[in-house]
Design a protein around this motif. Structure first.
Motif, PDB file in Angstrom:
ATOM      1  N   LYS A  52       0.827  -1.216   0.000  1.00 53.92           N
ATOM      2  CA  LYS A  52       0.000   0.000   0.000  1.00 53.92           C
ATOM      3  C   LYS A  52       0.856   1.259   0.000  1.00 53.92           C
ATOM      4  O   LYS A  52       0.530   2.235  -0.665  1.00 53.92           O
ATOM      5  CB  LYS A  52      -0.922   0.012   1.215  1.00 53.92           C
TER       6      LYS A  52
ATOM      7  N   VAL B   2       0.617   4.163  -2.839  1.00 53.06           N
ATOM      8  CA  VAL B   2       0.325   5.563  -2.512  1.00 53.06           C
ATOM      9  C   VAL B   2       1.430   6.477  -3.032  1.00 53.06           C
ATOM     10  O   VAL B   2       1.159   7.531  -3.610  1.00 53.06           O
ATOM     11  CB  VAL B   2       0.127   5.739  -0.991  1.00 53.06           C
TER      12      VAL B   2
ATOM     13  N   THR C  25      -3.984  10.963   0.030  1.00 59.31           N
ATOM     14  CA  THR C  25      -3.973  10.017  -1.084  1.00 59.31           C
ATOM     15  C   THR C  25      -4.305   8.611  -0.604  1.00 59.31           C
ATOM     16  O   THR C  25      -5.053   7.880  -1.267  1.00 59.31           O
ATOM     17  CB  THR C  25      -2.599  10.030  -1.781  1.00 59.31           C
ATOM     18  N   LYS C  26      -3.792   8.234   0.551  1.00 56.77           N
ATOM     19  CA  LYS C  26      -4.090   6.905   1.092  1.00 56.77           C
ATOM     20  C   LYS C  26      -5.583   6.787   1.411  1.00 56.77           C
ATOM     21  O   LYS C  26      -6.203   5.751   1.152  1.00 56.77           O
ATOM     22  CB  LYS C  26      -3.259   6.656   2.356  1.00 56.77           C
TER      23      LYS C  26
END
Length: 133
Positions: free
Chosen positions: A8, A12, A123-124
């Motif tokens: 992740k 990102v 953004t995450k």
């Protein structure tokens, strides 16, 4: 601040670069990003530590990073020379200048790190909505 080393994180970081918020290089063991929207000379560095976390740091971009360090060395030599000569006015002046430069670097770097973390979390949140419910 530290970031977990996982898929992740890299997704990102790639999305931040794709959205043209930052420019830089991403590798499995480190990343180096600089804000794309404004001209500044601070870059964000992420270095993978042994505990599988990325440590976030800041530094000047090339060639400012080298010229800053050279200037600080010159200031330090001047301070030592004036201390040996017992010439207190330039000694105090150069000392205050050196401390001011270091404090300015620290404040600018912390601001850039905060902006990066803010953009990273935004953004995450957008990419992985299920993590924030």
């Amino acid at each position: 601040m530290e970031l977990e080393n996982n898929e992740k994180l890299f997704k990102v970081l790639h999305q931040i670069i794709s959205d043209k918020h930052y420019e830089g290089i991403i590798s499995p063991t480190n990343f180096e990003l600089q804000r794309a929207s404004k001209s500044n000379n601070i870059k964000i560095l992420g270095v993978l530590k042994e505990d599988d976390l990325f440590d976030i740091k800041h530094d000047y971009v090339f060639p400012t990073n080298y010229s800053f360090r050279i200037f600080l060395i010159i200031l330090l030599v001047a301070i030592v020379v004036f201390a040996i000569q017992s010439n207190w006015f330039p000694l105090i002046l150069f000392f205050v200048l050196g401390v001011g430069l270091l404090m300015s670097f620290k404040v600018k770097g912390e601001k850039q790190k905060e902006l990066f973390i803010e953009r990273f979390l935004e953004t995450k949140r957008r990419l992985f909505k299920e993590d924030f419910q």
